[in-house]
Design a protein around this motif. Sequence first.
Motif, PDB file in Angstrom:
ATOM      1  N   SER A 150     -18.387 -34.561  -4.847  1.00  0.00           N
ATOM      2  CA  SER A 150     -18.174 -33.392  -3.992  1.00  0.00           C
ATOM      3  C   SER A 150     -17.025 -33.598  -3.018  1.00  0.00           C
ATOM      4  N   LEU A 151     -16.608 -34.863  -2.828  1.00  0.00           N
ATOM      5  CA  LEU A 151     -15.515 -35.161  -1.904  1.00  0.00           C
ATOM      6  C   LEU A 151     -14.189 -35.429  -2.607  1.00  0.00           C
ATOM      7  N   VAL A 152     -14.234 -35.657  -3.910  1.00  0.00           N
ATOM      8  CA  VAL A 152     -12.997 -35.977  -4.619  1.00  0.00           C
ATOM      9  C   VAL A 152     -12.516 -34.841  -5.514  1.00  0.00           C
ATOM     10  N   THR A 153     -13.341 -33.810  -5.690  1.00  0.00           N
ATOM     11  CA  THR A 153     -12.947 -32.700  -6.538  1.00  0.00           C
ATOM     12  C   THR A 153     -13.553 -31.399  -6.037  1.00  0.00           C
ATOM     13  N   ARG A 154     -12.913 -30.297  -6.379  1.00  0.00           N
ATOM     14  CA  ARG A 154     -13.445 -28.981  -6.022  1.00  0.00           C
ATOM     15  C   ARG A 154     -14.422 -28.474  -7.081  1.00  0.00           C
ATOM     16  N   ARG A 155     -14.625 -29.232  -8.137  1.00  0.00           N
ATOM     17  CA  ARG A 155     -15.550 -28.843  -9.207  1.00  0.00           C
ATOM     18  C   ARG A 155     -16.586 -29.944  -9.428  1.00  0.00           C
ATOM     19  N   PRO A 156     -17.310 -30.328  -8.379  1.00  0.00           N
ATOM     20  CA  PRO A 156     -18.261 -31.442  -8.534  1.00  0.00           C
ATOM     21  C   PRO A 156     -19.412 -31.130  -9.480  1.00  0.00           C
ATOM     22  N   VAL A 157     -19.908 -29.897  -9.454  1.00  0.00           N
ATOM     23  CA  VAL A 157     -21.026 -29.536 -10.333  1.00  0.00           C
ATOM     24  C   VAL A 157     -20.592 -29.582 -11.791  1.00  0.00           C
ATOM     25  N   LEU A 158     -19.398 -29.071 -12.069  1.00  0.00           N
ATOM     26  CA  LEU A 158     -18.899 -29.086 -13.439  1.00  0.00           C
ATOM     27  C   LEU A 158     -18.730 -30.515 -13.953  1.00  0.00           C
ATOM     28  N   LEU A 159     -18.104 -31.369 -13.154  1.00  0.00           N
ATOM     29  CA  LEU A 159     -17.915 -32.752 -13.569  1.00  0.00           C
ATOM     30  C   LEU A 159     -19.244 -33.486 -13.670  1.00  0.00           C
TER      31      LEU A 159
END
Length: 238
Positions: A150-159
């Motif tokens: 959640s801190l390294v990408t804007r798509r944490p749920v997708l990843l």
Amino acid sequence: MVTQTITWITARGLFGRRRFLLLLPLPLLVIGLAVLSRAFGVAPEHWGEPVLVGLGLAVVLPVIALIAGTGVLGSEIDDGTIVHVLTKPLPRWQIVLPKLAVATAATAVSVAVPMYVAGVLADSVGLGLALAAAGTLGALAYSALFMALSLVTRRPVLLGLVYVLVWEGLLGNFVSGTRVLSIQQYVITIADKIAPTPLLEAKVSLPVALVMSALFAVGFTVLAIDRLRSFSVAGETS
């Protein structure tokens, strides 16, 4: 005092969100399927693995951890409330660790109870306790991973879904090398070693499961702390 305040605010925000409440049917589904299978006299070897592993450890545990792990920080970044926390002269670990604790506790409780009940109905109290204990360790590793995402990408749920569905679910069943980086496999191994049962099939060794679980938990927590340090007051990374 500051840590307790952050913990309380995080817990109130997480449990007050409807998306977390929507996950309650998942644990209930595990219990319901176990109760129905036992009530209709279905042999545990026919339903135990699909319910305990296929549903409980492969779906319920990572999905709840994904929602909780990405929610404790990701939602604050999205709505901008993280700015109020970042303006405080606090070491970043005092922000990250309480939030990780809330995500882990929420996941552990949501998973340990149904897994204990299903384990008891499928085999014994020992298996129920083993699944609850291993699920708690898995909750910590998953929560650290998803919080860092959640801190390294804007798509944490997708990843996160890619990791759970593709890496653990698809590749983990066909490519043996990927199991070394599968939290699901660590949980299965730990539970199986605590209470050996034919319902669980450990595919990694216990030392690998313990060491890698610790590396996931510590490594991604350190990454989250370091990443949060790079956030400016505006909530964007520098």
